[in-house]
Design a protein around this motif. Structure first.
Motif, short mmCIF file in Angstrom:
data_model
loop_
_atom_site.label_atom_id
_atom_site.label_comp_id
_atom_site.label_asym_id
_atom_site.label_seq_id
_atom_site.Cartn_x
_atom_site.Cartn_y
_atom_site.Cartn_z
N HIS A 1 0.82 -1.20 0.00
CA HIS A 1 0.00 0.00 0.00
C HIS A 1 0.86 1.26 0.00
O HIS A 1 1.82 1.35 0.75
CB HIS A 1 -0.92 0.02 1.22
N SER A 2 0.50 2.22 -0.85
CA SER A 2 1.10 3.55 -0.84
C SER A 2 2.62 3.46 -0.96
O SER A 2 3.13 2.82 -1.89
CB SER A 2 0.66 4.29 0.43
N TYR A 3 3.38 4.09 -0.04
CA TYR A 3 4.85 4.01 -0.13
C TYR A 3 5.33 2.57 -0.02
O TYR A 3 6.42 2.25 -0.50
CB TYR A 3 5.47 4.87 0.98
N GLY A 4 4.53 1.70 0.58
CA GLY A 4 4.89 0.29 0.63
C GLY A 4 5.06 -0.32 -0.75
O GLY A 4 5.80 -1.30 -0.92
N SER A 5 4.40 0.24 -1.78
CA SER A 5 4.57 -0.27 -3.13
C SER A 5 5.96 0.07 -3.68
O SER A 5 6.49 -0.65 -4.52
CB SER A 5 3.47 0.26 -4.06
N VAL A 6 6.55 1.16 -3.19
CA VAL A 6 7.92 1.49 -3.57
C VAL A 6 8.88 0.49 -2.92
O VAL A 6 9.87 0.06 -3.53
CB VAL A 6 8.29 2.93 -3.16
N GLY B 1 9.02 2.78 -8.47
CA GLY B 1 10.43 2.93 -8.79
C GLY B 1 10.81 2.23 -10.08
O GLY B 1 11.98 2.26 -10.49
N LEU B 2 9.84 1.60 -10.75
CA LEU B 2 10.08 0.89 -12.00
C LEU B 2 9.42 1.63 -13.15
O LEU B 2 8.38 2.28 -12.98
CB LEU B 2 9.48 -0.52 -11.92
N ARG B 3 10.00 1.52 -14.33
CA ARG B 3 9.37 2.10 -15.52
C ARG B 3 8.22 1.22 -16.00
O ARG B 3 7.18 1.72 -16.43
CB ARG B 3 10.40 2.26 -16.64
N SER B 4 8.41 -0.09 -15.92
CA SER B 4 7.37 -1.03 -16.33
C SER B 4 7.70 -2.40 -15.77
O SER B 4 8.81 -2.64 -15.26
CB SER B 4 7.27 -1.11 -17.86
N THR B 5 6.76 -3.32 -15.88
CA THR B 5 7.00 -4.68 -15.41
C THR B 5 8.10 -5.36 -16.22
O THR B 5 8.70 -6.34 -15.76
CB THR B 5 5.72 -5.52 -15.51
N ALA B 6 8.41 -4.83 -17.40
CA ALA B 6 9.49 -5.39 -18.21
C ALA B 6 10.84 -5.21 -17.54
O ALA B 6 11.81 -5.90 -17.88
CB ALA B 6 9.50 -4.74 -19.59
N ASP B 7 10.94 -4.28 -16.58
CA ASP B 7 12.19 -4.05 -15.86
C ASP B 7 12.47 -5.10 -14.79
O ASP B 7 13.57 -5.16 -14.25
CB ASP B 7 12.17 -2.67 -15.17
N LEU B 8 11.46 -5.91 -14.47
CA LEU B 8 11.62 -6.88 -13.40
C LEU B 8 12.61 -7.98 -13.79
O LEU B 8 12.48 -8.56 -14.87
CB LEU B 8 10.28 -7.51 -13.03
#
Length: 330
Positions: A207-212, A241-248
């Motif tokens: 949740h919220s900052y927790g997603s970062v 902090g990611l541009r997209s899920t492709a960065d994972l």
């Protein structure tokens, strides 16, 4: 193009002002006389009861210390955390504190959920943050109840206040520093959970900052350290902090939802390097370009996603149960 450039400059200035002129976040200085936490055995199925008992004893000592120091506010919150039946996997009473509570039987659960909170989480808000369900403990209880309502499976929910969450009115809430620290700790927690229960899939709800924090953890994982992670859902997110899920670096299902009444929708979704740190959290995770799986969050406000009876609570519970096909889309 020029308007976009000026918006970018304006954001840099605003975030720089937050860095330079805000209240310094950071864990509160330990109050003299507050005891240090005990040495605990590693997280294993056979050591869980030992850890819970040691933390109950430590809670009692910390509550006594708060009483002796005349800190009735902290004393009351520690007394509530010490209520019969509560299971604290980890706990630290110093400063803003740390607390990791387990609902259910961690060693035998068929599914495990880790609830990762955002800013303003402290020992004093662990059980109540404006309302019961908006708090970490209240949200964890609502989620645990909903999962048990939807499935006969044995489930465990971990209310994880295991990092130094920033304060909303602080410089750290606009940077990734706390998230990077939290991400490393979250990876370590996942390893401990796998040791305690090797067969249960684990889902992160952020949740919220927790997603970062969760975005940082995912960025730091590899095939070995991500073992057992079945999925991640972010909600009320300012970005990951990611541009997209492709960065994972690992392929883990990532869900995203945002309520129509959530003020976080107005947050600027950029990421800039300035003053030796990263400001902002990048792409909106609910945007199609990010690539997350959408889930409907109804008209929830920023603190309403885990409200009992709500649409987002049901969808998040279904995600945690591995029933993605039953989740209503965003």
């Amino acid at each position: 193009m020029r308007a976009a450039r000026w918006r970018r400059i304006g954001l840099t200035v605003a975030l720089a002002a937050a860095i330079v002129g805000s209240v310094t976040a950071g864990t509160s200085s330990p109050v003299p006389g507050t005891p240090a936490p005990p040495r605990l055995p590693p997280v294993q199925a056979r050591t869980l009861d030992e850890r819970y008992a040691a933390n109950r004893d430590y809670l009692a000592a910390a509550e006594h210390a708060a009483h002796r120091l005349g800190d009735s506010y902290r004393e009351g919150h520690l007394h509530q955390l010490r209520a019969s039946g509560r299971q604290l996997l980890s706990f630290d009473a110093r400063g803003d504190g740390q607390a990791v509570e387990v609902l259910g039987d961690l060693a035998t659960a068929d599914r495990i959920v880790v609830l990762v909170p955002g800013s303003d989480t402290t020992l004093d808000t662990f059980d109540y943050l404006g309302s019961r369900h908006a708090s970490l403990a209240g949200g964890a209880h609502a989620l645990h109840d909903e999962m048990r309502r939807l499935s006969p499976s044995s489930v465990a929910v971990v209310a994880w206040y295991g990092y130094h969450a920033p304060r909303t009115m602080s410089r750290d809430v606009a940077t990734t520093a706390r998230a990077e620290e939290g991400g490393r700790r979250l990876i370590a927690l996942l390893g401990g959970l796998r040791t305690a229960n090797a067969h249960a899939p684990v889902t992160f709800l952020c949740h919220s900052y927790g997603s970062v924090v969760c975005g940082s953890a995912l960025s730091g994982m590899d095939t070995r350290t991500s073992a057992g992670l079945a999925g991640v859902a972010v909600f009320g997110s300012p970005g990951t902090g990611l541009r997209s899920t492709a960065d994972l670096p690992v392929r883990v299902p990532l869900w995203a939802g945002r309520g129509t009444q959530d003020w976080i929708a107005r947050a600027p979704h950029v990421s800039l390097s300035a003053f030796g740190t990263t400001l902002g959290f990048g792409t909106d995770p609910t945007s199609p370009s990010f690539g997350a799986r959408p889930f409907a969050a109804g008209n929830s406000g920023h603190s309403g996603y885990l409200e009992p009876g709500s649409l987002p609570l049901r969808n998040l519970a279904l995600i945690c149960l591995g029933r993605g096909s039953a989740v209503s889309g965003g």
